[in-house]
Write a protein that holds these residues in place. Sequence first.
Motif, PDB file in Angstrom:
ATOM      1  N   GLU A   1      63.677  14.725   5.185  1.00 49.64           N
ATOM      2  CA  GLU A   1      64.892  14.532   4.408  1.00 49.64           C
ATOM      3  C   GLU A   1      65.874  15.668   4.659  1.00 49.64           C
ATOM      4  O   GLU A   1      65.474  16.804   4.927  1.00 49.64           O
ATOM      5  CB  GLU A   1      64.584  14.474   2.898  1.00 49.64           C
ATOM      6  CG  GLU A   1      63.599  13.421   2.486  1.00 49.64           C
ATOM      7  CD  GLU A   1      62.181  13.921   2.416  1.00 49.64           C
ATOM      8  OE1 GLU A   1      61.368  13.329   1.683  1.00 49.64           O
ATOM      9  OE2 GLU A   1      61.875  14.936   3.094  1.00 49.64           O
TER      10      GLU A   1
ATOM     11  N   TRP B   1      63.284   5.785  -1.865  1.00 54.78           N
ATOM     12  CA  TRP B   1      63.629   7.127  -2.317  1.00 54.78           C
ATOM     13  C   TRP B   1      63.070   7.303  -3.728  1.00 54.78           C
ATOM     14  O   TRP B   1      63.219   6.415  -4.589  1.00 54.78           O
ATOM     15  CB  TRP B   1      65.139   7.338  -2.349  1.00 54.78           C
ATOM     16  CG  TRP B   1      65.784   7.484  -1.019  1.00 54.78           C
ATOM     17  CD1 TRP B   1      66.380   6.512  -0.276  1.00 54.78           C
ATOM     18  CD2 TRP B   1      65.900   8.695  -0.263  1.00 54.78           C
ATOM     19  NE1 TRP B   1      66.865   7.036   0.898  1.00 54.78           N
ATOM     20  CE2 TRP B   1      66.586   8.374   0.931  1.00 54.78           C
ATOM     21  CE3 TRP B   1      65.512  10.020  -0.470  1.00 54.78           C
ATOM     22  CZ2 TRP B   1      66.881   9.335   1.906  1.00 54.78           C
ATOM     23  CZ3 TRP B   1      65.805  10.960   0.495  1.00 54.78           C
ATOM     24  CH2 TRP B   1      66.481  10.617   1.672  1.00 54.78           C
TER      25      TRP B   1
ATOM     26  N   CYS C   1      67.141  10.482   5.776  1.00 53.19           N
ATOM     27  CA  CYS C   1      65.699  10.548   5.999  1.00 53.19           C
ATOM     28  C   CYS C   1      65.455  10.116   7.440  1.00 53.19           C
ATOM     29  O   CYS C   1      65.599   8.932   7.773  1.00 53.19           O
ATOM     30  CB  CYS C   1      64.974   9.640   5.036  1.00 53.19           C
ATOM     31  SG  CYS C   1      63.196   9.473   5.349  1.00 53.19           S
TER      32      CYS C   1
ATOM     33  N   CYS D   1      61.769  10.885   0.424  1.00 56.74           N
ATOM     34  CA  CYS D   1      61.817   9.647   1.181  1.00 56.74           C
ATOM     35  C   CYS D   1      60.378   9.183   1.412  1.00 56.74           C
ATOM     36  O   CYS D   1      59.476  10.018   1.598  1.00 56.74           O
ATOM     37  CB  CYS D   1      62.518   9.924   2.515  1.00 56.74           C
ATOM     38  SG  CYS D   1      62.542   8.568   3.670  1.00 56.74           S
TER      39      CYS D   1
END
Length: 124
Positions: free
Chosen positions: A6, A36, A22, A96
């Motif tokens: 990320e 997320w 990401c 992520c």
Amino acid sequence: QVQLVESGGGLVQAGGSLRLSCAASGRTISRYAMGWFRQAPGKEREFVSAINFSGGSTYYADSVKGRFTISRENAKNTVYLQMNSLKAEDTAVYYCAAHQGYSGRYLMDEYDYWGQGTQVTVSS
């Protein structure tokens, strides 16, 4: 194996915007649903948003609906989270995650791979 990194976090004033990215490596994520999540200090990690493998379906937590937008560029093996109208309560580490399936998922346990997270701090 899928590695997720990320980026894009930082300090922003309330009402401002940030875009998280990401970046995936190791495998193409074109057949993975992506999500997320975020974790604020002293709180459990919570779902923020998810997107199916093609980008055709998106899902949001009620707390971010209308302010955040998830998207993906499979050609770049990257997923994004555009965050607008940020509030102090959005302050958290954002993670992520990749789910080895086509449809977006809400539960942490359904995700197979995780990034290390990026800090988002919103000052009021």
